[in-house]
Design an enzyme around this catalytic site. Structure first.
Site, PDB file in Angstrom:
ATOM      1  N   GLU A  80     -34.505  24.508 -44.376  1.00 53.42           N
ATOM      2  CA  GLU A  80     -34.185  24.442 -42.950  1.00 53.42           C
ATOM      3  C   GLU A  80     -34.363  25.816 -42.312  1.00 53.42           C
ATOM      4  O   GLU A  80     -33.834  26.820 -42.798  1.00 53.42           O
ATOM      5  CB  GLU A  80     -32.761  23.934 -42.744  1.00 53.42           C
ATOM      6  CG  GLU A  80     -32.459  23.630 -41.286  1.00 53.42           C
ATOM      7  CD  GLU A  80     -31.160  22.872 -41.092  1.00 53.42           C
ATOM      8  OE1 GLU A  80     -30.507  23.070 -40.066  1.00 53.42           O
ATOM      9  OE2 GLU A  80     -30.789  22.077 -41.992  1.00 53.42           O
ATOM     10  N   LYS A 137     -21.525  19.580 -42.453  1.00 57.05           N
ATOM     11  CA  LYS A 137     -22.922  19.675 -42.870  1.00 57.05           C
ATOM     12  C   LYS A 137     -23.416  21.102 -42.669  1.00 57.05           C
ATOM     13  O   LYS A 137     -24.152  21.650 -43.501  1.00 57.05           O
ATOM     14  CB  LYS A 137     -23.776  18.693 -42.073  1.00 57.05           C
ATOM     15  CG  LYS A 137     -25.240  18.639 -42.522  1.00 57.05           C
ATOM     16  CD  LYS A 137     -26.133  19.594 -41.767  1.00 57.05           C
ATOM     17  CE  LYS A 137     -27.583  19.477 -42.223  1.00 57.05           C
ATOM     18  NZ  LYS A 137     -28.459  20.522 -41.632  1.00 57.05           N
ATOM     19  N   ASP A 157     -25.471  22.442 -59.589  1.00 55.08           N
ATOM     20  CA  ASP A 157     -25.706  21.056 -59.181  1.00 55.08           C
ATOM     21  C   ASP A 157     -25.176  20.844 -57.766  1.00 55.08           C
ATOM     22  O   ASP A 157     -23.984  20.610 -57.570  1.00 55.08           O
ATOM     23  CB  ASP A 157     -25.010  20.113 -60.170  1.00 55.08           C
ATOM     24  CG  ASP A 157     -25.306  18.647 -59.909  1.00 55.08           C
ATOM     25  OD1 ASP A 157     -25.847  18.319 -58.834  1.00 55.08           O
ATOM     26  OD2 ASP A 157     -24.992  17.824 -60.788  1.00 55.08           O
ATOM     27  N   HIS A 197     -32.008  27.664 -32.757  1.00 58.25           N
ATOM     28  CA  HIS A 197     -32.622  26.799 -33.754  1.00 58.25           C
ATOM     29  C   HIS A 197     -34.101  26.584 -33.456  1.00 58.25           C
ATOM     30  O   HIS A 197     -34.947  26.663 -34.346  1.00 58.25           O
ATOM     31  CB  HIS A 197     -31.891  25.455 -33.799  1.00 58.25           C
ATOM     32  CG  HIS A 197     -32.465  24.503 -34.813  1.00 58.25           C
ATOM     33  ND1 HIS A 197     -32.253  24.638 -36.163  1.00 58.25           N
ATOM     34  CD2 HIS A 197     -33.266  23.419 -34.665  1.00 58.25           C
ATOM     35  CE1 HIS A 197     -32.879  23.672 -36.815  1.00 58.25           C
ATOM     36  NE2 HIS A 197     -33.505  22.931 -35.922  1.00 58.25           N
TER      37      HIS A 197
END
Length: 450
Positions: free
Chosen positions: A85, A280, A296, A393
Site C-alpha cells: 500500500e 485496519k 505469521d 494518500h
C-alpha cells in the site's frame, strides 16, 4: 474437457507452469514468461524459496521499505516494512519524525502467555471428570518432559493446565486449557506437540481410571491445537506530550487538534463501522513489520481482531486522552511473535530485517511492531481530523496511476510537478497525460532538464 490433473505436486516446476499456462491462459507463452521473470537468478536462493511451500511456480514480491527515525524507549531504530500500500511507509516515517521531537515512543510488554487447548467429549459425571483430572494433572507434565526440556532451558515451558467444562455451549464438550511460555519462538510447533501428548495421556489415563464407568473411560478427543487468540500476550505502545507541543499544523490550534483527535478515537471506541477501518489502519503498520520479520501476519490479524471484540463489541485498539494539559495516545495489542525458528532463520531478507533491528528478542520485536501500529494510527487519525485522508494518500498513489498509464520518466516528472498543486484522481491524471502527449515531447524534456 476436464482440467483435472493427478500428481500435480510431483511435477517439476517447468512442467507445472506448462500445464497451468496451457489450461488457464489465453496466451500460454506470455503467462509463462511473466512467471519466470520473477524467478531469482541465484539458483540456490530460488530453490530455498521453492521449498517454503508446495506447488511453487514463481515468487510474488512485496516492496520492502524502511521507516527511519523511530525513537523507542530512548533508542533510535529503523523499522523494516514489507507492504504494497502506497502510503504506509511514508505515514510511519512522518509519525516517527513527529514524535522523535517529543520524547519518542514508549513500549512495554505486559504479558507473554500463549494458549493451547485439547477439545474432547466426555459422556459422564462432571464431578468425576474433575476428580480424575486433579488426580492425573502431574502426568501431563511428566509425559511431555522430552518435549519441554529444551524450552525450559531457555526459560519457557508449560505454565499451567486447567480442565474447563463447556457443556453449556455444546453437549459433552470439555477442554484441557493450557498456557505456555515460549520465550523467543512463536511456539506453534512446540505448543501443538505438547497438546497432542496431553491428548494421548488423557485417553490412556482414562482407560485405567477405576472410578470411571466403561462409557466414561472412552474419552473422545476431537482436536488438539494452539489458539491464535492470546489476550495475555499483550504489549503497550504509547506517546505523550503537552497539548501545547502539538503545534505542527498552523491551520489548527493545538488544543483544538488534541480534542478533535481524542473525539475521533472515541468514535472508533463506540462505532464498529468506524472501528474496523480504524483498526485496519493500525494493522497496516503491524502487518508490514510482521511480514518483514518472517512472522505469521494471519495469526496476528485473527488474534488482534478477536481482542478488539473481547467485551462483546468490536472497538478501537487505540485510546487517547487529555489530562492536566497532557495529550496521551496509546495502544494495547496482543502479539504472539518469534525471532527464532520458522522463516526467521531461513529467509535471507528476514534475517537482514532482524539484524537491522539489532537481532531483537521476541519481547523487543513485540514492542517494535506495536509502535509501528500506533505510529500508523496516529498518522491516519491526524490526517482525517485535519486535511482529510485522500490528499496525502492520493499523492502517494500518483506513481501507481502513472505506471498504470504507461508513463515514461519525462511524463512522470511533469505529472509530479503538476500535481503538487492539483488534486490527484485517476481521471485527472489520465487527462493530464493524454494532453501532455499531444504536445511537443522536446518541451517536456526541456522542462525536465531545468
Amino acid at each position: 474437457m476436464s482440467n483435472t490433473i493427478a500428481g500435480f505436486s510431483k511435477l517439476g516446476k517447468e512442467q507445472k507452469i506448462e500445464w497451468l499456462t496451457s489450461h488457464y491462459f489465453a496466451d500460454p507463452n506470455a503467462a509463462a514468461t511473466i512467471l519466470k521473470q520473477y524467478w531469482n537468478d541465484d539458483a540456490a536462493l530460488q530453490k530455498l524459496h521453492d521449498e517454503f511451500i508446495e506447488n511453487t511456480v514463481s515468487n510474488f514480491y512485496l516492496p520492502l521499505g524502511v521507516a527511519p527515525g523511530f525513537v523507542i524507549n530512548g533508542k533510535e531504530y529503523v523499522l523494516p516494512m514489507a507492504v504494497e500500500e502506497s502510503s504506509v511507509v511514508a505515514a510511519a516515517a512522518r509519525s516517527a519524525k513527529f514524535w522523535a521531537k517529543r520524547g519518542g515512543f514508549k513500549a512495554t510488554v505486559i504479558s507473554t502467555e500463549k494458549i493451547g487447548q485439547v477439545h474432547f467429549l466426555y459422556k459422564g459425571d462432571a464431578a468425576k471428570l474433575q476428580a480424575f483430572f486433579d488426580a492425573i494433572k502431574s502426568a501431563f507434565f511428566t509425559s511431555t518432559e522430552d518435549l519441554t526440556k529444551n524450552m525450559q532451558k531457555r526459560g519457557g515451558g508449560i505454565l499451567d493446565i486447567e480442565l474447563r467444562d463447556k457443556t453449556t455451549l455444546l453437549p459433552n464438550y470439555y477442554q484441557l486449557h493450557a498456557t505456555f511460555e515460549t520465550v523467543d519462538s512463536m511456539g506453534a510447533n512446540f505448543i501443538n506437540s505438547c497438546l497432542e501428548q496431553f491428548a494421548n495421556t488423557l485417553k490412556a489415563q482414562a482407560l485405567g481410571y477405576d472410578a470411571f464407568t466403561e462409557c466414561e473411560q472412552h474419552i473422545e478427543v476431537i482436536m488438539s491445537i494452539l489458539s491464535n487468540y492470546v489476550p495475555n500476550c499483550v504489549v503497550r505502545a504509547e506517546v505523550s506530550c503537552p497539548v501545547s507541543d502539538l503545534n505542527d499544523d498552523k491551520n489548527i490550534k493545538p488544543e483544538d487538534f488534541a480534542q478533535k483527535f481524542v473525539t475521533a478515537v472515541q468514535v472508533a471506541q463506540v462505532e464498529p463501522f468506524r472501528a474496523v477501518t480504524h483498526n485496519k489502519g493500525i494493522m497496516n503498520g503491524i502487518d508490514a513489520v510482521v511480514v518483514a520479520t518472517g512472522n505469521d501476519f494471519r495469526a496476528v490479524e485473527a488474534g488482534v481482531h478477536a481482542y478488539a471484540a473481547k467485551d462483546g463489541q468490536y472497538r478501537s485498539l487505540s485510546h487517547a486522552k487529555i489530562e492536566d494539559g497532557i495529550f496521551t495516545f496509546w495502544l494495547d495489542v496482543p502479539l504472539a511473535l518469534g525471532t527464532v525458528g520458522g522463516l526467521t532463520t531461513l529467509h535471507p531478507l528476514v534475517k537482514l530485517c532482524l539484524e537491522m533491528l539489532g537481532n531483537p528478542s521476541a519481547k523487543e520485536l513485540m514492542q517494535f511492531v506495536a509502535v509501528a501500529g500506533l505510529a500508523q494510527n496516529f498518522a491516519a487519525v491526524r490526517s482525517l481530523t485535519t486535511t482529510g485522508i485522500q490528499q496525502g494518500h492520493m499523492k502517494m498513489h500518483l506513481m501507481n496511476i502513472l505506471n498504470q498509464l504507461g508513463a515514461n520518466d519525462l511524463e512522470k516528472h511533469a505529472a509530479v510537478k503538476h500535481f503538487e498543486t492539483a488534486t490527484v484522481s485517476h481521471s485527472g491524471v489520465a487527462d493530464f497525460i493524454e494532453e501532455l502527449r499531444k504536445n511537443d515531447p522536446t518541451k517536456i524534456e526541456e522542462d525536465f532538464l531545468r
